[in-house]
Design an enzyme around this catalytic site. Sequence first.
Site, PDB file in Angstrom:
ATOM      1  N   TYR A 150      15.984  -2.258   3.264  1.00 32.64           N
ATOM      2  CA  TYR A 150      14.750  -2.719   3.929  1.00 32.64           C
ATOM      3  C   TYR A 150      14.889  -4.206   4.265  1.00 32.64           C
ATOM      4  O   TYR A 150      14.611  -4.629   5.392  1.00 32.64           O
ATOM      5  CB  TYR A 150      13.548  -2.477   3.015  1.00 32.64           C
ATOM      6  CG  TYR A 150      12.252  -3.082   3.517  1.00 32.64           C
ATOM      7  CD1 TYR A 150      11.555  -2.506   4.576  1.00 32.64           C
ATOM      8  CD2 TYR A 150      11.729  -4.221   2.916  1.00 32.64           C
ATOM      9  CE1 TYR A 150      10.366  -3.064   5.031  1.00 32.64           C
ATOM     10  CE2 TYR A 150      10.532  -4.780   3.363  1.00 32.64           C
ATOM     11  CZ  TYR A 150       9.852  -4.199   4.425  1.00 32.64           C
ATOM     12  OH  TYR A 150       8.685  -4.750   4.876  1.00 32.64           O
ATOM     13  N   GLY A 151      15.332  -4.995   3.275  1.00 28.93           N
ATOM     14  CA  GLY A 151      15.526  -6.431   3.507  1.00 28.93           C
ATOM     15  C   GLY A 151      16.517  -6.684   4.630  1.00 28.93           C
ATOM     16  O   GLY A 151      16.324  -7.579   5.455  1.00 28.93           O
ATOM     17  N   ALA A 152      17.570  -5.864   4.674  1.00 25.82           N
ATOM     18  CA  ALA A 152      18.589  -6.054   5.708  1.00 25.82           C
ATOM     19  C   ALA A 152      18.007  -5.800   7.102  1.00 25.82           C
ATOM     20  O   ALA A 152      18.344  -6.499   8.061  1.00 25.82           O
ATOM     21  CB  ALA A 152      19.772  -5.124   5.447  1.00 25.82           C
ATOM     22  N   LYS A 154      14.955  -6.348   8.004  1.00 23.80           N
ATOM     23  CA  LYS A 154      14.089  -7.487   8.351  1.00 23.80           C
ATOM     24  C   LYS A 154      14.931  -8.728   8.671  1.00 23.80           C
ATOM     25  O   LYS A 154      14.559  -9.535   9.522  1.00 23.80           O
ATOM     26  CB  LYS A 154      13.089  -7.753   7.230  1.00 23.80           C
ATOM     27  CG  LYS A 154      12.072  -6.630   7.032  1.00 23.80           C
ATOM     28  CD  LYS A 154      11.244  -6.363   8.288  1.00 23.80           C
ATOM     29  CE  LYS A 154      10.089  -5.399   8.026  1.00 23.80           C
ATOM     30  NZ  LYS A 154       9.246  -5.201   9.219  1.00 23.80           N
TER      31      LYS A 154
HETATM   32  N1  LIG Z   1       2.445  -4.778   3.130  1.00 18.65           N
HETATM   33  C1  LIG Z   1       3.300  -5.724   2.809  1.00 18.65           C
HETATM   34  O1  LIG Z   1       3.312  -6.233   1.683  1.00 18.65           O
HETATM   35  C2  LIG Z   1       4.278  -6.229   3.840  1.00 18.65           C
HETATM   36  C3  LIG Z   1       4.997  -7.388   3.538  1.00 18.65           C
HETATM   37  C4  LIG Z   1       5.891  -7.880   4.473  1.00 18.65           C
HETATM   38  C5  LIG Z   1       6.040  -7.236   5.680  1.00 18.65           C
HETATM   39  N2  LIG Z   1       5.337  -6.105   5.947  1.00 18.65           N
HETATM   40  C6  LIG Z   1       5.530  -5.465   7.262  1.00 18.65           C
HETATM   41  O2  LIG Z   1       4.285  -5.368   7.913  1.00 18.65           O
HETATM   42  C7  LIG Z   1       4.323  -4.274   8.820  1.00 18.65           C
HETATM   43  C8  LIG Z   1       3.095  -3.397   8.600  1.00 18.65           C
HETATM   44  O3  LIG Z   1       3.184  -2.841   7.309  1.00 18.65           O
HETATM   45  P1  LIG Z   1       1.910  -2.413   6.451  1.00 18.65           P
HETATM   46  O4  LIG Z   1       2.124  -2.917   5.096  1.00 18.65           O
HETATM   47  O5  LIG Z   1       0.660  -2.731   7.165  1.00 18.65           O
HETATM   48  O6  LIG Z   1       2.157  -0.825   6.377  1.00 18.65           O
HETATM   49  P2  LIG Z   1       1.254   0.425   6.775  1.00 18.65           P
HETATM   50  O7  LIG Z   1      -0.138   0.250   6.379  1.00 18.65           O
HETATM   51  O8  LIG Z   1       2.008   1.601   6.272  1.00 18.65           O
HETATM   52  O9  LIG Z   1       1.294   0.389   8.356  1.00 18.65           O
HETATM   53  C9  LIG Z   1       2.360   0.804   9.119  1.00 18.65           C
HETATM   54  C10 LIG Z   1       1.779   1.275  10.447  1.00 18.65           C
HETATM   55  O10 LIG Z   1       2.852   1.563  11.328  1.00 18.65           O
HETATM   56  C11 LIG Z   1       2.657   2.825  11.905  1.00 18.65           C
HETATM   57  N3  LIG Z   1       3.976   3.399  12.084  1.00 18.65           N
HETATM   58  C12 LIG Z   1       4.910   3.642  11.112  1.00 18.65           C
HETATM   59  N4  LIG Z   1       5.993   4.198  11.661  1.00 18.65           N
HETATM   60  C13 LIG Z   1       5.736   4.303  12.987  1.00 18.65           C
HETATM   61  C14 LIG Z   1       6.470   4.816  14.077  1.00 18.65           C
HETATM   62  N5  LIG Z   1       7.699   5.341  13.911  1.00 18.65           N
HETATM   63  N6  LIG Z   1       5.906   4.759  15.307  1.00 18.65           N
HETATM   64  C15 LIG Z   1       4.677   4.257  15.483  1.00 18.65           C
HETATM   65  N7  LIG Z   1       3.940   3.755  14.492  1.00 18.65           N
HETATM   66  C16 LIG Z   1       4.468   3.795  13.257  1.00 18.65           C
HETATM   67  C17 LIG Z   1       1.800   3.633  10.926  1.00 18.65           C
HETATM   68  O11 LIG Z   1       0.928   4.536  11.589  1.00 18.65           O
HETATM   69  P3  LIG Z   1       1.336   6.070  11.813  1.00 18.65           P
HETATM   70  O12 LIG Z   1       1.746   6.577  10.451  1.00 18.65           O
HETATM   71  O13 LIG Z   1       0.123   6.722  12.372  1.00 18.65           O
HETATM   72  O14 LIG Z   1       2.455   6.048  12.800  1.00 18.65           O
HETATM   73  C18 LIG Z   1       0.967   2.550  10.274  1.00 18.65           C
HETATM   74  O15 LIG Z   1      -0.261   2.379  10.937  1.00 18.65           O
HETATM   75  C19 LIG Z   1       5.646  -3.557   8.590  1.00 18.65           C
HETATM   76  O16 LIG Z   1       6.574  -3.959   9.568  1.00 18.65           O
HETATM   77  C20 LIG Z   1       6.067  -4.051   7.212  1.00 18.65           C
HETATM   78  O17 LIG Z   1       7.459  -4.010   7.048  1.00 18.65           O
HETATM   79  C21 LIG Z   1       4.460  -5.588   5.055  1.00 18.65           C
END
Ligand SMILES: NC(=O)c1ccc[n+]([C@@H]2O[C@H](COP(=O)([O-])OP(=O)(O)OC[C@H]3O[C@@H](n4cnc5c(N)ncnc54)[C@H](OP(=O)(O)O)[C@@H]3O)[C@@H](O)[C@H]2O)c1
Length: 248
Positions: A150-152, A154
């Site tokens: 996952y880190g890779a 990003k």
């Molecule tokens: N939460 C954290 O602590 C954190 C920290 C650092 C970075 N991030 C990054 O922030 C971003 C959002 O993460 P989050 O924590 O908000 O997670 P989340 O609540 O699981 O949201 C991910 C969203 O992306 C959509 N999604 C996933 N795969 C998809 C695909 N193949 N096509 C279209 N939509 C897709 C999902 O909706 P559907 O399932 O309906 O497609 C969901 O609404 C990610 O890139 C994550 O790596 C999160």
Amino acid sequence: MTLAGKSVIITGAATGIGRGIAECVLKEGADVTVVGRREEPLRELAERFGDAVHVVAQDVAAPGAGTRIVAAATTRFGGIDAVVNNAGLARFGALDAADPALFDAMFAVNVRAPAELIRCALPHLRERRGSVVNISSVGGVLAMPGRAFYGATKAALNSLTRSLAVEFAPDVRVNAILPGPVLTPMWDGTGLDAAGAERLRAGLIASTPMGRFGEDREIGRWVCLLIDPEVSGWVTGALMPVDGGRTA
Ligand SMILES: NC(=O)c1ccc[n+]([C@@H]2O[C@H](COP(=O)([O-])OP(=O)(O)OC[C@H]3O[C@@H](n4cnc5c(N)ncnc54)[C@H](OP(=O)(O)O)[C@@H]3O)[C@@H](O)[C@H]2O)c1
């Protein structure tokens, strides 16, 4: 700051950080094309914000997704001022226990899909001197034992951000936000068991100087600032930590 009249694409807008971003961008007056695989939670945004929201139910990693998303946004709103690549896939676990198929799935959603959406949107972004905001992670710059791949992905997204910022300058700005831990549905689907997830959560809070998880709107407000050319017109290639001090 105002984003009135701007057309913004946000992927993964239905939940978590993406939803926080969508709410902030919509409150600043933009028209937003919201993308995700499930239509229903995206529709809730449309019910709240009306005609400013265009719902596109689309897997960002599917062949032709970039073309379809860009066509939907330009047909509905006449152009594109910003693309926010937020949709992400996080599967955690030690490398020796990992399913290699997950490597491809994470790379497809976290790296290839953002690159493809940017490529498809580029002529429209150039026309309006717009910008891209990639939602990366502190995991792209910190050691991530137990979450290495996952880190890779990003770290790859960070690299993409910096290279494209230079490649597209001065027409189109490209920046990334590196969130620290934010409580979202992502944490329920990482593949860790309940005890492992709880250990990780406790460890994250302990290693975050501000002593708490972030909130989705705390990421959303920074996205608005990076989109707004009045504030960030001279900001490109930035990897902006919004992380409670976790990378300090
Ligand atoms: N939460 C954290 O602590 C954190 C920290 C650092 C970075 N991030 C990054 O922030 C971003 C959002 O993460 P989050 O924590 O908000 O997670 P989340 O609540 O699981 O949201 C991910 C969203 O992306 C959509 N999604 C996933 N795969 C998809 C695909 N193949 N096509 C279209 N939509 C897709 C999902 O909706 P559907 O399932 O309906 O497609 C969901 O609404 C990610 O890139 C994550 O790596 C999160």
